[in-house]
Scaffold this motif. Structure first.
Motif, PDB file in Angstrom:
ATOM      1  N   ARG A  15       0.859  -1.190   0.000  1.00  0.00           N
ATOM      2  CA  ARG A  15       0.000   0.000   0.000  1.00  0.00           C
ATOM      3  C   ARG A  15       0.896   1.241   0.000  1.00  0.00           C
ATOM      4  O   ARG A  15       2.083   1.166   0.339  1.00  0.00           O
ATOM      5  CB  ARG A  15      -0.886   0.025   1.244  1.00  0.00           C
ATOM      6  CG  ARG A  15      -0.097   0.016   2.549  1.00  0.00           C
ATOM      7  CD  ARG A  15      -0.962   0.240   3.753  1.00  0.00           C
ATOM      8  NE  ARG A  15      -0.211   0.092   4.994  1.00  0.00           N
ATOM      9  CZ  ARG A  15       0.611   0.997   5.498  1.00  0.00           C
ATOM     10  NH1 ARG A  15       0.832   2.137   4.839  1.00  0.00           N
ATOM     11  NH2 ARG A  15       1.223   0.777   6.655  1.00  0.00           N
ATOM     12  N   PRO A  16       0.336   2.415  -0.327  1.00  0.00           N
ATOM     13  CA  PRO A  16       1.116   3.657  -0.219  1.00  0.00           C
ATOM     14  C   PRO A  16       1.411   3.960   1.249  1.00  0.00           C
ATOM     15  O   PRO A  16       0.608   3.645   2.136  1.00  0.00           O
ATOM     16  CB  PRO A  16       0.189   4.716  -0.829  1.00  0.00           C
ATOM     17  CG  PRO A  16      -0.785   3.947  -1.656  1.00  0.00           C
ATOM     18  CD  PRO A  16      -0.979   2.640  -0.957  1.00  0.00           C
ATOM     19  N   LEU A  17       2.559   4.544   1.496  1.00  0.00           N
ATOM     20  CA  LEU A  17       2.923   4.902   2.864  1.00  0.00           C
ATOM     21  C   LEU A  17       2.131   6.124   3.315  1.00  0.00           C
ATOM     22  O   LEU A  17       1.825   7.008   2.526  1.00  0.00           O
ATOM     23  CB  LEU A  17       4.420   5.200   2.958  1.00  0.00           C
ATOM     24  CG  LEU A  17       5.374   4.046   2.622  1.00  0.00           C
ATOM     25  CD1 LEU A  17       6.812   4.506   2.788  1.00  0.00           C
ATOM     26  CD2 LEU A  17       5.097   2.829   3.481  1.00  0.00           C
ATOM     27  N   SER A  18       1.804   6.153   4.585  1.00  0.00           N
ATOM     28  CA  SER A  18       1.092   7.306   5.144  1.00  0.00           C
ATOM     29  C   SER A  18       2.071   8.463   5.320  1.00  0.00           C
ATOM     30  O   SER A  18       3.297   8.263   5.320  1.00  0.00           O
ATOM     31  CB  SER A  18       0.498   6.935   6.504  1.00  0.00           C
ATOM     32  OG  SER A  18       1.532   6.733   7.458  1.00  0.00           O
ATOM     33  N   PRO A  19       1.584   9.683   5.463  1.00  0.00           N
ATOM     34  CA  PRO A  19       2.475  10.834   5.707  1.00  0.00           C
ATOM     35  C   PRO A  19       3.376  10.619   6.922  1.00  0.00           C
ATOM     36  O   PRO A  19       4.562  10.995   6.895  1.00  0.00           O
ATOM     37  CB  PRO A  19       1.502  11.991   5.927  1.00  0.00           C
ATOM     38  CG  PRO A  19       0.288  11.600   5.156  1.00  0.00           C
ATOM     39  CD  PRO A  19       0.179  10.116   5.310  1.00  0.00           C
ATOM     40  N   PHE A  20       2.847  10.024   7.979  1.00  0.00           N
ATOM     41  CA  PHE A  20       3.648   9.758   9.174  1.00  0.00           C
ATOM     42  C   PHE A  20       4.761   8.768   8.869  1.00  0.00           C
ATOM     43  O   PHE A  20       5.911   8.929   9.328  1.00  0.00           O
ATOM     44  CB  PHE A  20       2.765   9.214  10.298  1.00  0.00           C
ATOM     45  CG  PHE A  20       3.540   8.809  11.521  1.00  0.00           C
ATOM     46  CD1 PHE A  20       4.005   9.760  12.416  1.00  0.00           C
ATOM     47  CD2 PHE A  20       3.813   7.462  11.765  1.00  0.00           C
ATOM     48  CE1 PHE A  20       4.740   9.371  13.532  1.00  0.00           C
ATOM     49  CE2 PHE A  20       4.542   7.081  12.876  1.00  0.00           C
ATOM     50  CZ  PHE A  20       5.007   8.043  13.764  1.00  0.00           C
ATOM     51  N   GLU A  21       4.454   7.732   8.082  1.00  0.00           N
ATOM     52  CA  GLU A  21       5.475   6.739   7.734  1.00  0.00           C
ATOM     53  C   GLU A  21       6.546   7.346   6.833  1.00  0.00           C
ATOM     54  O   GLU A  21       7.742   7.053   6.996  1.00  0.00           O
ATOM     55  CB  GLU A  21       4.808   5.553   7.048  1.00  0.00           C
ATOM     56  CG  GLU A  21       3.942   4.723   7.994  1.00  0.00           C
ATOM     57  CD  GLU A  21       3.093   3.695   7.267  1.00  0.00           C
ATOM     58  OE1 GLU A  21       2.701   2.705   7.903  1.00  0.00           O
ATOM     59  OE2 GLU A  21       2.817   3.888   6.051  1.00  0.00           O
ATOM     60  N   CYS A  22       6.130   8.210   5.912  1.00  0.00           N
ATOM     61  CA  CYS A  22       7.099   8.911   5.061  1.00  0.00           C
ATOM     62  C   CYS A  22       8.016   9.792   5.902  1.00  0.00           C
ATOM     63  O   CYS A  22       9.232   9.862   5.683  1.00  0.00           O
ATOM     64  CB  CYS A  22       6.386   9.751   4.006  1.00  0.00           C
ATOM     65  SG  CYS A  22       5.535   8.781   2.729  1.00  0.00           S
ATOM     66  N   GLU A  23       7.427  10.450   6.881  1.00  0.00           N
ATOM     67  CA  GLU A  23       8.206  11.312   7.776  1.00  0.00           C
ATOM     68  C   GLU A  23       9.177  10.477   8.614  1.00  0.00           C
ATOM     69  O   GLU A  23      10.320  10.894   8.854  1.00  0.00           O
ATOM     70  CB  GLU A  23       7.260  12.091   8.687  1.00  0.00           C
ATOM     71  CG  GLU A  23       7.969  13.100   9.586  1.00  0.00           C
ATOM     72  CD  GLU A  23       7.000  13.879  10.456  1.00  0.00           C
ATOM     73  OE1 GLU A  23       7.461  14.483  11.442  1.00  0.00           O
ATOM     74  OE2 GLU A  23       5.786  13.875  10.161  1.00  0.00           O
ATOM     75  N   THR A  24       8.749   9.292   9.027  1.00  0.00           N
ATOM     76  CA  THR A  24       9.621   8.410   9.800  1.00  0.00           C
ATOM     77  C   THR A  24      10.802   7.949   8.964  1.00  0.00           C
ATOM     78  O   THR A  24      11.950   7.924   9.436  1.00  0.00           O
ATOM     79  CB  THR A  24       8.832   7.183  10.299  1.00  0.00           C
ATOM     80  OG1 THR A  24       7.743   7.622  11.106  1.00  0.00           O
ATOM     81  CG2 THR A  24       9.722   6.266  11.118  1.00  0.00           C
ATOM     82  N   LEU A  25      10.537   7.585   7.711  1.00  0.00           N
ATOM     83  CA  LEU A  25      11.619   7.186   6.803  1.00  0.00           C
ATOM     84  C   LEU A  25      12.637   8.302   6.647  1.00  0.00           C
ATOM     85  O   LEU A  25      13.848   8.079   6.701  1.00  0.00           O
ATOM     86  CB  LEU A  25      11.037   6.806   5.441  1.00  0.00           C
ATOM     87  CG  LEU A  25      10.849   5.321   5.129  1.00  0.00           C
ATOM     88  CD1 LEU A  25      10.258   5.146   3.742  1.00  0.00           C
ATOM     89  CD2 LEU A  25      12.164   4.593   5.236  1.00  0.00           C
ATOM     90  N   ALA A  26      12.138   9.519   6.443  1.00  0.00           N
ATOM     91  CA  ALA A  26      13.026  10.673   6.284  1.00  0.00           C
ATOM     92  C   ALA A  26      13.830  10.913   7.554  1.00  0.00           C
ATOM     93  O   ALA A  26      15.018  11.252   7.504  1.00  0.00           O
ATOM     94  CB  ALA A  26      12.207  11.910   5.926  1.00  0.00           C
ATOM     95  N   MET A  27      13.209  10.717   8.711  1.00  0.00           N
ATOM     96  CA  MET A  27      13.890  10.924   9.990  1.00  0.00           C
ATOM     97  C   MET A  27      15.009   9.908  10.177  1.00  0.00           C
ATOM     98  O   MET A  27      16.091  10.242  10.670  1.00  0.00           O
ATOM     99  CB  MET A  27      12.889  10.808  11.134  1.00  0.00           C
ATOM    100  CG  MET A  27      13.489  11.028  12.520  1.00  0.00           C
ATOM    101  SD  MET A  27      12.319  10.640  13.836  1.00  0.00           S
ATOM    102  CE  MET A  27      12.211   8.839  13.650  1.00  0.00           C
ATOM    103  N   TRP A  28      14.753   8.653   9.779  1.00  0.00           N
ATOM    104  CA  TRP A  28      15.788   7.628   9.895  1.00  0.00           C
ATOM    105  C   TRP A  28      17.038   8.022   9.109  1.00  0.00           C
ATOM    106  O   TRP A  28      18.154   7.790   9.565  1.00  0.00           O
ATOM    107  CB  TRP A  28      15.265   6.298   9.370  1.00  0.00           C
ATOM    108  CG  TRP A  28      14.290   5.616  10.287  1.00  0.00           C
ATOM    109  CD1 TRP A  28      14.111   5.833  11.623  1.00  0.00           C
ATOM    110  CD2 TRP A  28      13.350   4.595   9.930  1.00  0.00           C
ATOM    111  NE1 TRP A  28      13.130   5.027  12.118  1.00  0.00           N
ATOM    112  CE2 TRP A  28      12.631   4.248  11.106  1.00  0.00           C
ATOM    113  CE3 TRP A  28      13.031   3.942   8.752  1.00  0.00           C
ATOM    114  CZ2 TRP A  28      11.645   3.273  11.116  1.00  0.00           C
ATOM    115  CZ3 TRP A  28      12.040   2.979   8.750  1.00  0.00           C
ATOM    116  CH2 TRP A  28      11.358   2.638   9.926  1.00  0.00           C
ATOM    117  N   MET A  29      16.832   8.617   7.947  1.00  0.00           N
ATOM    118  CA  MET A  29      17.973   8.985   7.113  1.00  0.00           C
ATOM    119  C   MET A  29      18.604  10.301   7.535  1.00  0.00           C
ATOM    120  O   MET A  29      19.828  10.410   7.678  1.00  0.00           O
ATOM    121  CB  MET A  29      17.536   9.052   5.638  1.00  0.00           C
ATOM    122  CG  MET A  29      17.199   7.698   5.046  1.00  0.00           C
ATOM    123  SD  MET A  29      16.718   7.786   3.294  1.00  0.00           S
ATOM    124  CE  MET A  29      15.038   8.438   3.440  1.00  0.00           C
TER     125      MET A  29
END
Length: 235
Positions: free
Chosen positions: A139-153
């Motif tokens: 499924r498409p990632l939620s805005p929160f999940e996208c933000e989490t991915l960006a935070m990890w990097m």
């Protein structure tokens, strides 16, 4: 033909032109005329002539002395050459041209190009990471999940390769959620895991330990685990 004359010509040597300058002078903002003028100035300097006059340049180019003077003025104005003052052992002052600004501009351009390419590669890698996560989650990632991915990097400094490895670990463990993956990354960072090889070795060692521990425990009929995995959330 006189062999001695040929030998005399060859003995005059050659002018070394950096290949990178030949490839990128256009991107630096140099015209063909300006580029040739710089090459002739470089040649004069190798001959020990550090302040060639417009007339001397004109003898080697298809320009008039006045045109050579204008070309030198443009090169000075655009910051490709500079005029420096030299003082010899007899305290005699003289002026010389310097090509140092040209080399500095070339190095600055190449470094900027390298950073741009690295940034582009990282963006492509990050985009690929988002795609892989969406494929695994189905499924498409939620805005929160996208933000989490960006935070990890960006904030945690995890390499996209390590994040992919943590995702794989979560898939193998049957716990496909961001909280679980975040815990894996936290444990790896705490244990100094920064490369894919270290992550793989760490996982193998732990699974081997888990398998050894499992064989020493009495069987439990109410629960059977077919694939051993490390429950990072309970560590």
């Amino acid at each position: 033909m006189d062999k001695g004359k040929i030998a005399e010509w060859l003995a005059q040597g050659s002018v070394a032109i950096p290949k990178l300058l030949l490839q990128h002078y256009k991107q630096l903002g140099l015209s063909e005329v300006e580029f040739m003028a710089l090459l002739h100035m470089h040649s004069f300097m190798q001959e020990g002539i550090w302040f060639p006059t417009p007339a001397e340049l004109a003898e080697r180019m298809t320009l008039t002395p006045a045109q050579c003077m204008e070309t030198l003025r443009k090169l000075l104005q655009k910051g490709f050459i500079s005029i420096e003052e030299q003082v010899d052992e007899q305290a005699v002052r003289s002026e010389t041209y310097s090509l140092k600004p040209l080399w500095e501009k070339l190095v600055h351009y190449l470094l900027a190009q390298s950073l741009t390419e690295e940034k582009k590669e990282r963006q492509e890698e990050e985009q690929s990471l988002y795609t892989i996560f969406e494929q695994e989650f189905g499924r498409p990632l939620s805005p929160f999940e996208c933000e989490t991915l960006a935070m990890w990097m960006d904030e945690d400094g995890h390499d996209p390769v390590i994040i992919k490895a943590a995702l794989r670990e979560a898939v193998l463990s049957g716990k496909l959620n961001f909280r679980y993956i975040d815990r894996i990354l936290f444990e790896w960072k705490k244990n100094g895991i920064r490369t894919i090889e270290q992550a793989q070795n760490y996982g193998k060692k732990f699974r081997k330990h888990q398998q050894t521990t499992k064989t020493t425990q009495p069987p439990q009929s109410e629960y059977k685990q077919t694939i051993p995995f490390y429950n990072w959330l309970e560590s």
